[in-house]
Write a protein that holds these residues in place. Sequence first.
Motif, mmCIF file in Angstrom:
data_model
loop_
_atom_site.group_PDB
_atom_site.id
_atom_site.type_symbol
_atom_site.label_atom_id
_atom_site.label_comp_id
_atom_site.label_asym_id
_atom_site.label_seq_id
_atom_site.Cartn_x
_atom_site.Cartn_y
_atom_site.Cartn_z
ATOM 1 N N SER A 1 -4.535 -0.153 -9.457
ATOM 2 C CA SER A 1 -5.488 -0.307 -10.551
ATOM 3 C C SER A 1 -6.884 0.057 -10.059
ATOM 4 O O SER A 1 -7.146 0.069 -8.853
ATOM 5 C CB SER A 1 -5.468 -1.732 -11.103
ATOM 6 N N ARG A 2 -7.759 0.346 -10.989
ATOM 7 C CA ARG A 2 -9.123 0.724 -10.635
ATOM 8 C C ARG A 2 -10.014 -0.484 -10.415
ATOM 9 O O ARG A 2 -11.034 -0.394 -9.742
ATOM 10 C CB ARG A 2 -9.718 1.614 -11.731
ATOM 11 N N VAL A 3 -9.668 -1.613 -11.025
ATOM 12 C CA VAL A 3 -10.452 -2.833 -10.903
ATOM 13 C C VAL A 3 -9.606 -3.875 -10.188
ATOM 14 O O VAL A 3 -8.513 -4.202 -10.654
ATOM 15 C CB VAL A 3 -10.887 -3.358 -12.282
ATOM 16 N N LYS A 4 -10.066 -4.381 -9.073
ATOM 17 C CA LYS A 4 -9.337 -5.390 -8.313
ATOM 18 C C LYS A 4 -9.949 -6.757 -8.593
ATOM 19 O O LYS A 4 -11.165 -6.888 -8.715
ATOM 20 C CB LYS A 4 -9.415 -5.079 -6.817
ATOM 21 N N PRO A 5 -9.102 -7.823 -8.684
ATOM 22 C CA PRO A 5 -7.650 -7.782 -8.494
ATOM 23 C C PRO A 5 -6.861 -7.776 -9.796
ATOM 24 O O PRO A 5 -5.644 -7.897 -9.768
ATOM 25 C CB PRO A 5 -7.404 -9.106 -7.766
ATOM 26 N N LYS A 6 -7.501 -7.672 -10.960
ATOM 27 C CA LYS A 6 -6.768 -7.910 -12.204
ATOM 28 C C LYS A 6 -6.911 -6.770 -13.204
ATOM 29 O O LYS A 6 -6.790 -6.975 -14.412
ATOM 30 C CB LYS A 6 -7.236 -9.219 -12.842
ATOM 31 N N GLY A 7 -7.156 -5.571 -12.714
ATOM 32 C CA GLY A 7 -7.316 -4.449 -13.615
ATOM 33 C C GLY A 7 -6.004 -3.989 -14.229
ATOM 34 O O GLY A 7 -4.909 -4.322 -13.758
ATOM 35 N N ILE A 8 -6.118 -3.213 -15.288
ATOM 36 C CA ILE A 8 -4.948 -2.627 -15.936
ATOM 37 C C ILE A 8 -4.346 -1.567 -15.023
ATOM 38 O O ILE A 8 -5.051 -0.874 -14.291
ATOM 39 C CB ILE A 8 -5.347 -2.029 -17.288
ATOM 40 N N SER A 9 -3.045 -1.402 -15.082
ATOM 41 C CA SER A 9 -2.335 -0.537 -14.141
ATOM 42 C C SER A 9 -2.647 0.945 -14.333
ATOM 43 O O SER A 9 -2.630 1.453 -15.460
ATOM 44 C CB SER A 9 -0.824 -0.724 -14.283
ATOM 45 N N VAL A 10 -2.906 1.610 -13.231
ATOM 46 C CA VAL A 10 -2.782 3.064 -13.169
ATOM 47 C C VAL A 10 -1.300 3.392 -13.036
ATOM 48 O O VAL A 10 -0.766 4.247 -13.733
ATOM 49 C CB VAL A 10 -3.584 3.643 -11.993
ATOM 50 N N LEU A 11 -0.639 2.682 -12.152
ATOM 51 C CA LEU A 11 0.821 2.736 -12.057
ATOM 52 C C LEU A 11 1.312 1.518 -11.298
ATOM 53 O O LEU A 11 0.545 0.850 -10.602
ATOM 54 C CB LEU A 11 1.309 4.040 -11.420
ATOM 55 N N GLY A 12 2.578 1.238 -11.459
ATOM 56 C CA GLY A 12 3.221 0.157 -10.719
ATOM 57 C C GLY A 12 4.501 0.685 -10.092
ATOM 58 O O GLY A 12 5.168 1.550 -10.663
ATOM 59 N N ILE A 13 4.809 0.190 -8.915
ATOM 60 C CA ILE A 13 6.019 0.611 -8.213
ATOM 61 C C ILE A 13 6.698 -0.628 -7.631
ATOM 62 O O ILE A 13 6.040 -1.462 -7.011
ATOM 63 C CB ILE A 13 5.723 1.589 -7.059
ATOM 64 N N ALA A 14 7.992 -0.740 -7.838
ATOM 65 C CA ALA A 14 8.780 -1.791 -7.213
ATOM 66 C C ALA A 14 10.022 -1.157 -6.601
ATOM 67 O O ALA A 14 10.560 -0.183 -7.147
ATOM 68 C CB ALA A 14 9.172 -2.867 -8.216
ATOM 69 N N ALA A 15 10.460 -1.691 -5.480
ATOM 70 C CA ALA A 15 11.639 -1.126 -4.811
ATOM 71 C C ALA A 15 12.455 -2.242 -4.183
ATOM 72 O O ALA A 15 11.907 -3.218 -3.667
ATOM 73 C CB ALA A 15 11.227 -0.121 -3.742
ATOM 74 N N VAL A 16 13.761 -2.078 -4.245
ATOM 75 C CA VAL A 16 14.690 -2.925 -3.510
ATOM 76 C C VAL A 16 15.479 -2.004 -2.598
ATOM 77 O O VAL A 16 16.206 -1.113 -3.069
ATOM 78 C CB VAL A 16 15.631 -3.703 -4.447
ATOM 79 N N LEU A 17 15.310 -2.211 -1.292
ATOM 80 C CA LEU A 17 15.919 -1.326 -0.304
ATOM 81 C C LEU A 17 16.846 -2.110 0.615
ATOM 82 O O LEU A 17 16.536 -3.240 1.007
ATOM 83 C CB LEU A 17 14.830 -0.650 0.554
ATOM 84 N N GLU A 18 17.969 -1.509 0.945
ATOM 85 C CA GLU A 18 18.867 -2.051 1.963
ATOM 86 C C GLU A 18 19.020 -1.018 3.058
ATOM 87 O O GLU A 18 19.094 0.191 2.783
ATOM 88 C CB GLU A 18 20.231 -2.384 1.358
#
Length: 264
Positions: free
Chosen positions: A168-185
């Motif tokens: 996000s452009r504003v920390k810590p509670k700005g609106i998302s530019v993008l979000g990424i989540a991953a679950v890796l094994e």
Amino acid sequence: MALALQTFSTVKDANAALKAAGTRYLGGGTLAVRAANEGDVSVSSLIRSTEPALSAITVSGSDVRIGASVTMAAIARHPALAPLAGAARAVGGPAIRNMATIGGNLFAPAPYGDFTVALLALDATVSIDGGEVPIETFLARRESNHAIATSVGFTLPTDGGFRFLKVSRVKPKGISVLGIAAVLEQAPDGTVSSARIALGCMADRPMRARAAEKALLGRELTSDGIAPALAVASDGTAPITDPIASAWYRNEVLPVHLGRLLLA
């Protein structure tokens, strides 16, 4: 125009009321109430349910069930859900997190719905109208859904298996530019044996980065190892353009931030 508010003790009764024209379910109100305040005249009545199961968090070993009325603040402070605390805290500021619910997040349009990105990576299921559906199925048809989502269920990954990043452009509670989540094994030799990667703001709802997932298999989590995944990270995406960022910009920065997440 004043909105009518009806409260029901059971989800069954609330579901029945939801079938009436002009009704909308009220969770935490961060979406529904804002829309009403901004002049959305398509909704004339709000309904809610106080059924206790909606506000319950159940953890049995690695199996988790979270009621749809559970707030982001409750998730962030639950000791058994510590791996997800960062994703819960990515939703707005403290006041929003005290109201924003799991159920509302499932329906939030991009650029909102940060926690749903995490749920998609976790391969969650959504309980709705007496049954369970995979979260991808739910997201694909959520606009046509006319029943209350009551809970989500998933299995917590092994330590270090879940990763989340909000840009996000504003920390810590700005609106998302993008979000990424991953679950890796990872296999004993350090190569990736399984990967689920979810993206936010790269479509009108959270989506899987399937090409990147496939490219990671059998690779080590090194700069060279993840390079093929980064090269195809944008395959199949249709990023949004909004006042926060353009579709072009989101496409450009996705590989950069996915790389940072994978190498963390």
